[in-house]
Motif scaffolding. Structure first.
Motif, mmCIF file in Angstrom:
data_model
loop_
_atom_site.group_PDB
_atom_site.id
_atom_site.type_symbol
_atom_site.label_atom_id
_atom_site.label_comp_id
_atom_site.label_asym_id
_atom_site.label_seq_id
_atom_site.Cartn_x
_atom_site.Cartn_y
_atom_site.Cartn_z
ATOM 1 N N GLU A 220 -24.320 -10.809 12.099
ATOM 2 C CA GLU A 220 -24.200 -12.138 12.705
ATOM 3 C C GLU A 220 -24.807 -12.087 14.105
ATOM 4 O OE1 GLU A 220 -20.195 -13.584 12.498
ATOM 5 O OE2 GLU A 220 -19.879 -12.816 10.486
ATOM 6 N N PRO A 221 -26.132 -12.119 14.204
ATOM 7 C CA PRO A 221 -26.812 -11.916 15.497
ATOM 8 C C PRO A 221 -26.484 -12.972 16.539
ATOM 9 C CG PRO A 221 -28.366 -12.590 13.787
ATOM 10 C CD PRO A 221 -27.084 -12.271 13.095
ATOM 11 N N TYR A 222 -25.961 -14.138 16.121
ATOM 12 C CA TYR A 222 -25.647 -15.158 17.112
ATOM 13 C C TYR A 222 -24.544 -14.695 18.053
ATOM 14 C CZ TYR A 222 -21.550 -16.319 14.248
ATOM 15 O OH TYR A 222 -20.372 -16.271 13.545
ATOM 16 N N HIS A 223 -23.709 -13.729 17.607
ATOM 17 C CA HIS A 223 -22.674 -13.182 18.484
ATOM 18 C C HIS A 223 -23.304 -12.535 19.711
ATOM 19 C CE1 HIS A 223 -18.609 -13.479 16.771
ATOM 20 N NE2 HIS A 223 -19.214 -13.538 15.603
ATOM 21 N N LEU A 224 -24.297 -11.684 19.469
ATOM 22 C CA LEU A 224 -24.948 -10.996 20.580
ATOM 23 C C LEU A 224 -25.715 -11.991 21.445
ATOM 24 C CD1 LEU A 224 -25.391 -8.223 21.840
ATOM 25 C CD2 LEU A 224 -27.433 -7.966 20.421
ATOM 26 N N HIS A 225 -26.338 -12.982 20.794
ATOM 27 C CA HIS A 225 -27.069 -14.000 21.543
ATOM 28 C C HIS A 225 -26.112 -14.780 22.443
ATOM 29 C CE1 HIS A 225 -30.118 -16.962 22.502
ATOM 30 N NE2 HIS A 225 -29.318 -17.927 22.086
ATOM 31 N N TRP A 226 -24.919 -15.097 21.939
ATOM 32 C CA TRP A 226 -23.920 -15.833 22.718
ATOM 33 C C TRP A 226 -23.462 -15.010 23.918
ATOM 34 C CZ3 TRP A 226 -18.741 -15.101 23.996
ATOM 35 C CH2 TRP A 226 -18.055 -16.223 24.481
ATOM 36 N N TYR A 227 -23.215 -13.721 23.681
ATOM 37 C CA TYR A 227 -22.762 -12.861 24.770
ATOM 38 C C TYR A 227 -23.845 -12.714 25.838
ATOM 39 C CZ TYR A 227 -18.365 -11.388 22.664
ATOM 40 O OH TYR A 227 -17.101 -11.365 22.164
ATOM 41 N N ARG A 228 -25.092 -12.609 25.420
ATOM 42 C CA ARG A 228 -26.172 -12.488 26.393
ATOM 43 C C ARG A 228 -26.284 -13.750 27.244
ATOM 44 N NH1 ARG A 228 -30.592 -9.562 22.359
ATOM 45 N NH2 ARG A 228 -29.889 -7.409 22.768
ATOM 46 N N GLN A 229 -26.149 -14.913 26.605
ATOM 47 C CA GLN A 229 -26.193 -16.165 27.358
ATOM 48 C C GLN A 229 -25.029 -16.254 28.339
ATOM 49 O OE1 GLN A 229 -26.449 -19.271 24.316
ATOM 50 N NE2 GLN A 229 -28.551 -19.653 24.947
ATOM 51 N N LYS A 230 -23.843 -15.870 27.862
ATOM 52 C CA LYS A 230 -22.663 -15.917 28.715
ATOM 53 C C LYS A 230 -22.806 -14.961 29.902
ATOM 54 C CE LYS A 230 -19.816 -18.971 27.085
ATOM 55 N NZ LYS A 230 -19.359 -20.102 27.935
#
Length: 712
Positions: free
Chosen positions: A77-87
């Motif tokens: 679920e790559p969106y997890h890492l993308h979300w954390y990077r944005q945060k």
């Protein structure tokens, strides 16, 4: 900045309460700093059940998963890492603005300041109860916290009241917080617990103890998600404080304390932090000073361990007969094999020494003796003594001092300095006695370290620019000193630099020029080669002054350095099908041979035998291990194998037969008959490996000390 961390926000990071055993937590720790040049401006850490699963900071400008199961999740679920990077990127800007606003609001124009936030949620998987939290700390003290029921902020500090009034008006943000902490956060937490179940929940039947001869309990009940520890009483010498050490428990929500006549003892008691073991379990210690307690009253004291969710307590009575120690009376050598738990504790406290020592041994390309018939000759070779100075500077490593200096005499730490304590400290009793007569020597070393600290900070900054490195962890090391052969009088000086685990530049004292193994060091070499007065000073120091200092140290520490101490030898095994490790600890000097033999012949097969490095103990002695793969050896042939230890200068050889009855283990699987005194030796060995990997080890040839004038 306030140092009252008992009530302050830093306590949120380290003090663990005892709550329900079925609760899981997802926590985010965000830290912004100003006025701290050697610390990232922003750091973010994510934990699940207090296990770190993610990390980001302003240097790396990215988010990184920190557990294998978390890496699998973000792959799926790559969106997890993308979300954390944005945060991470977004919070970096927001926190910088908040930190500036707080500083202005509090009329603070300079200095170092820290803004922290701990937020997240807890979920009880039995009751379904959810609890969210969002708390801010400023300069080490509680500042603001959000009440999700009333959707109002609580000012924990008088100077936070203005901020509270302002934030209470931000209704949209408050509703977003409520939705996130009550709904989205628990949803993600359940997903994380599902992925990390084997690590976080520790599934499997685990016995709960109630009475054995060693620590007063036996295993007769079962908990599906808890693991009880092994509890030991440890003491360095008969006059030292007594340490109660519990290792191998899970989860980490536990209490360990001393009590007398049913009442908890607080006076002369020191509590240690809860630490990780390599296998995901935990360990903790509590120390009590018994120097003023009559021996007749010792039996009134008990060490009590209480694990969350387990009703029974593990109670260990203070009994001198049950205390483990490495202390050996001068009049005799230790009988028989005992465990290495004391060594493990000290190594955890002195990881910097262990890391330096391992790196140094790798440099010298140390190999255990595979001599057999040549055993005696290998132990009577020429005697070399050395005085070495280790300097280490780090960048981007917030949990390490930015500068460390260690003095080693014959690979034994005798002096220490770091940028946190800002002073030099002797590390052996005989060194302390020597410095009482020559206190100016300690002042000289402290002044040298302070100067080198400033130079190394500039050097590592220059190296990062040369290598086009903008973030991450980087390490600059230097080792220097001299080695003298007492048989022929030969003197060898050395001065060598390493960067990020590889050789960078070293000084050839004979040819009086620098050698650059890497092309990036050629500029430095050309500049330093031109500084001939500096090179000549180094040549004089390493070949003349250093040997004189070495001779003086050897003379003052003669009674300590020339002693012969035999080790305690133990057989350790993690599980019944794991290799068997023969572990010797507490011997001195380090010149020794250790190997497995069968029917009087040394076992040499590389696939079956593995030799480990010789490592330092805190008291100046050494430890060593050799592992034997027993998977293909029939049980009937086990007693044909022996572990042999031979110490230089001692006629007797220690021989330990391979016998299942004396093997020590932490294994808690299918019941079997264990010895009464089970120990954490296997854990100790794995921790040693973890410590060795905690730094990027400079693997080859580190020679050198006196710093050249001018930056790298």
């Amino acid at each position: 900045m306030s140092t009252n961390t008992t009530k302050g926000f830093f306590a949120l990071l380290f003090i663990l309460g005892v709550t329900s055993a079925v609760k899981h937590s997802l926590k985010y720790f965000l830290t912004a700093t100003s006025g701290m040049q050697n610390f990232p401006e922003f750091v973010g850490v994510a934990t699940v059940d207090d296990v770190q699963v993610g990390y980001c900071d302003s240097s790396i400008q990215s988010a990184e998963p920190k557990q294998d199961w978390m890496k699998k999740l973000v792959q799926a679920e790559p969106y997890h890492l993308h979300w954390y990077r944005q945060k991470c990127y977004g919070n970096q800007k927001v926190f910088r603005e908040k930190l500036e606003a707080f500083s202005l609001r509090l009329n603070q124009s300079g200095g170092s300041h820290i803004l922290q936030r701990m937020n997240g949620c807890e979920f009880d998987d039995e009751s379904g109860e959810v609890e969210g939290f969002n708390q801010y700390g400023y300069d080490g003290e509680d500042f603001l916290s959000l009440d999700l029921r009333s959707l109002m902020w609580t000012a924990s500090h008088p100077q936070a009241f203005t901020t509270k009034l302002l934030w209470d008006t931000e209704t949209a943000r408050l509703e977003y917080n409520k939705n996130y902490y009550i709904y989205k956060c628990p949803e993600w937490l359940k997903k994380y617990v599902h992925y990390g179940k084997s690590i976080l929940e520790r599934k499997g039947d685990v016995a709960i103890a109630t009475h054995t001869p060693h620590h007063g309990i036996q295993r007769d009940s079962v908990s599906p998600s808890a693991e009880l520890p092994m509890v030991s009483l440890l003491q360095k010498t008969p006059s030292s404080p007594v340490c109660c050490h519990a290792t191998g428990f899970f989860p980490d929500r536990a209490m360990l304390f001393w009590r007398r006549d049913g009442e908890e003892v607080h006076e002369h008691v020191q509590h240690g932090e809860i630490l990780h073991n390599h296998d995901g379990t935990f360990q903790m210690s509590v120390i009590i000073d018994m120097s003023s307690i009559p021996a007749a009253e010792w039996g009134e004291y008990e060490c009590v361990f209480q694990l969350e969710g387990i009703q029974d307590q593990m109670v260990t009575q203070l009994d001198k007969a049950k205390i483990w120690t490495n202390w050996v009376p001068p009049s005799r050598f230790p009988p028989g094999p005992v465990a290495g738990v004391v060594v493990m504790l000290v190594l955890l406290l002195g990881g910097a020494f262990a890391g330096l020592y391992i790196w140094w041994r790798k440099y010298k390309e140390f190999r255990l003796a595979n001599m057999g018939a040549q055993l005696s000759s290998s132990l009577t070779s020429s005697v070399n003594v050395s005085l070495s100075y280790f300097l280490i500077a780090t960048s981007g490593a917030p949990n390490l001092p930015e500068f460390v200096g260690v003095v080693m005499l014959n690979d034994m730490p005798v002096g220490y300095y770091d940028s946190n304590i800002k002073r030099a400290e002797p590390k052996q009793d005989w060194v302390k006695a020597y410095l009482e007569h020559e206190p100016q020597h300690l002042k000289w070393y402290a002044a040298q370290c302070l100067d080198h600290q400033q130079d190394f900070n500039a050097d590592i900054y220059g190296l990062k620019r040369r290598f086009n490195q903008s973030g991450g962890i980087h390490i600059l090391q230097r080792v220097s000193g001299c080695e003298v052969n007492y048989d022929n009088g030969n003197v060898r000086g050395f001065n060598r630099y390493g960067y990020n685990g590889e050789d960078f530049i070293w000084l050839d004292l004979e040819k009086k020029r620098w050698v650059a193994p890497r092309k990036e060091a050629h500029t430095t070499k050309e500049r330093w080669d031109a500084e001939m007065p500096t090179i000549e000073y180094m040549q004089h120091f390493y070949l003349y002054e250093c040997p004189l200092l070495l001779e003086k140290y050897m003379r003052h520490g003669a009674s300590f350095l020339h002693r012969r101490v035999l080790p305690k030898v133990s057989l350790l095994q993690k599980t019944p099908w794991s290799p068997v490790t023969c572990h010797a600890t507490g011997f001195y000097p380090e010149e020794a041979a250790m190997f497995w033999q069968r029917a009087g012949r040394q076992v040499r097969q590389e696939a079956r035998v593995q030799h480990w490095e010789t490592l330092h103990n805190h008291d100046g002695t050494f430890q060593r291990s050799v592992t034997l793969n027993v998977s293909s050896i029939p049980d009937i042939e086990w007693e044909e194998y022996e572990c042999v230890f031979k110490l230089n200068g001692v006629e007797d050889t220690l021989v330990t037969k391979l016998n299942k009855a004396v093997i020590m283990t932490n294994y808690r699987g299918t019941p079997r008959s264990y010895p009464a005194a089970m120990v954490g030796g296997a854990v100790a060995l794995m921790l040693l490996m973890a410590i060795a990997l905690s730094l990027r080890i400079w693997k080859r040839h580190p020679f050198g000390f006196q710093l050249a004038n001018g930056n790298i």
